[in-house]
Design an enzyme around this catalytic site. Sequence first.
Site, short mmCIF file in Angstrom:
data_model
loop_
_atom_site.label_atom_id
_atom_site.label_comp_id
_atom_site.label_asym_id
_atom_site.label_seq_id
_atom_site.Cartn_x
_atom_site.Cartn_y
_atom_site.Cartn_z
N ASP A 82 0.67 -1.29 -0.01
CA ASP A 82 0.16 -0.05 -0.05
C ASP A 82 0.85 1.18 -0.02
OD1 ASP A 82 -2.15 -1.40 0.02
OD2 ASP A 82 -2.81 -1.21 2.01
N ARG A 135 2.85 6.32 -2.16
CA ARG A 135 3.93 7.08 -2.42
C ARG A 135 3.95 7.42 -3.83
NH1 ARG A 135 6.79 4.16 0.80
NH2 ARG A 135 7.13 2.60 -0.70
N ASN A 162 -5.62 8.50 1.03
CA ASN A 162 -5.91 7.81 2.35
C ASN A 162 -6.35 8.97 3.36
OD1 ASN A 162 -6.21 5.06 1.67
ND2 ASN A 162 -4.51 4.64 3.45
N ASP A 163 -5.47 9.41 4.06
CA ASP A 163 -5.88 10.25 5.06
C ASP A 163 -4.72 11.27 5.24
OD1 ASP A 163 -3.65 8.76 6.24
OD2 ASP A 163 -5.14 7.42 6.91
N ALA A 176 -7.83 2.31 7.40
CA ALA A 176 -6.38 2.39 7.77
C ALA A 176 -6.22 2.90 8.88
CB ALA A 176 -5.56 3.27 6.45
N TYR A 177 -5.48 4.17 9.03
CA TYR A 177 -5.44 4.76 10.60
C TYR A 177 -6.81 5.09 11.27
CZ TYR A 177 -2.49 7.28 13.89
OH TYR A 177 -1.89 7.73 15.24
N SER A 178 -7.82 5.29 10.48
CA SER A 178 -9.07 5.79 11.01
C SER A 178 -9.70 4.54 11.71
CB SER A 178 -9.97 6.43 9.90
OG SER A 178 -11.28 6.48 10.37
N GLN A 230 3.37 9.58 4.08
CA GLN A 230 4.33 10.02 2.96
C GLN A 230 5.18 11.45 3.37
OE1 GLN A 230 5.35 7.62 1.06
NE2 GLN A 230 3.37 6.64 1.97
#
Length: 282
Positions: A70, A75, A140-141, A181-183, A239
């Site tokens: 991912d 990136r 993504n976030d 993801a992080y969420s 990133q």
Amino acid sequence: MKRDKYGIVVKPNSNKAEKIAEKVIDLLKNQGINPLIEYETKQSYKSFSSYEEFKMENNPPEKIIVIGGDGTLLRAVIRIKNNNSIFMSIRAGKRGFLLDVEEYEIENRVLDFIENRYALVEYPRLLPIFNQEEGSCAMNDIVIFTADGSLVKLIVNYENNKIYSIDGDGVVISTTIGSTAYSLSAGGPIIDPRLNAIVIAPLNPVQLHIRPVVLPYNGLITIESKEDSGSYYINIDGQEKIHGKSKSLLQVKPCKYVAKIARFNWWDNYYERLFNRLLTYW
């Protein structure tokens, strides 16, 4: 008729990704295509040193094949500044949920990519504007998180309407594709990426009643750091990092550039793959 140019982006320092890339290059050559190799990929692998290179930021090829996990895809996407490139993604990482082509099906999928036999999915991205300066668009976030462990004190607004004040480690602002993801780790919901929405998920708030909120995608989010807030970082898709401090303003709005990804049977067994790859880590 002008033929599309093809680029290759490979996860660095991965024997598996390198071998897959070599196979992809052979398949392209068999079709009369001499691929370009992304600059950082070429620096990472001596085996690709003889190929012509390209940079993602400067007129990238019309079609780009990403090989890795991912992070490799994110990136590549974050550095695209237009809507001209279409990505194909081949999984060679540990989880690679965003990448839908498996190693065993590479030959068929590369040919499908060349012949335009795929579903083109356009993923909305988010544009961060920090103290009036635009950053890179996130697929993504966008995450605000404490820089030194001190409380980050924020006021979160949507379209000039206050949602809540947060005293904690920070907050995650994610797209629907980023909701896994992080969420998700912050207690946010899994949202089907066919929906167009934004998730705001607080990170360890002191106010225990505060919960994640799902909002329409096309509005403006503003996040103000209070005068007594601790310092923090703004992380864009894992990133890029921007250092922030008290009395600063982050605005988040729709990015005018989407991420175009070629999908092959993407929705077949989608949730089964989601739980197998993403939620069963090991």
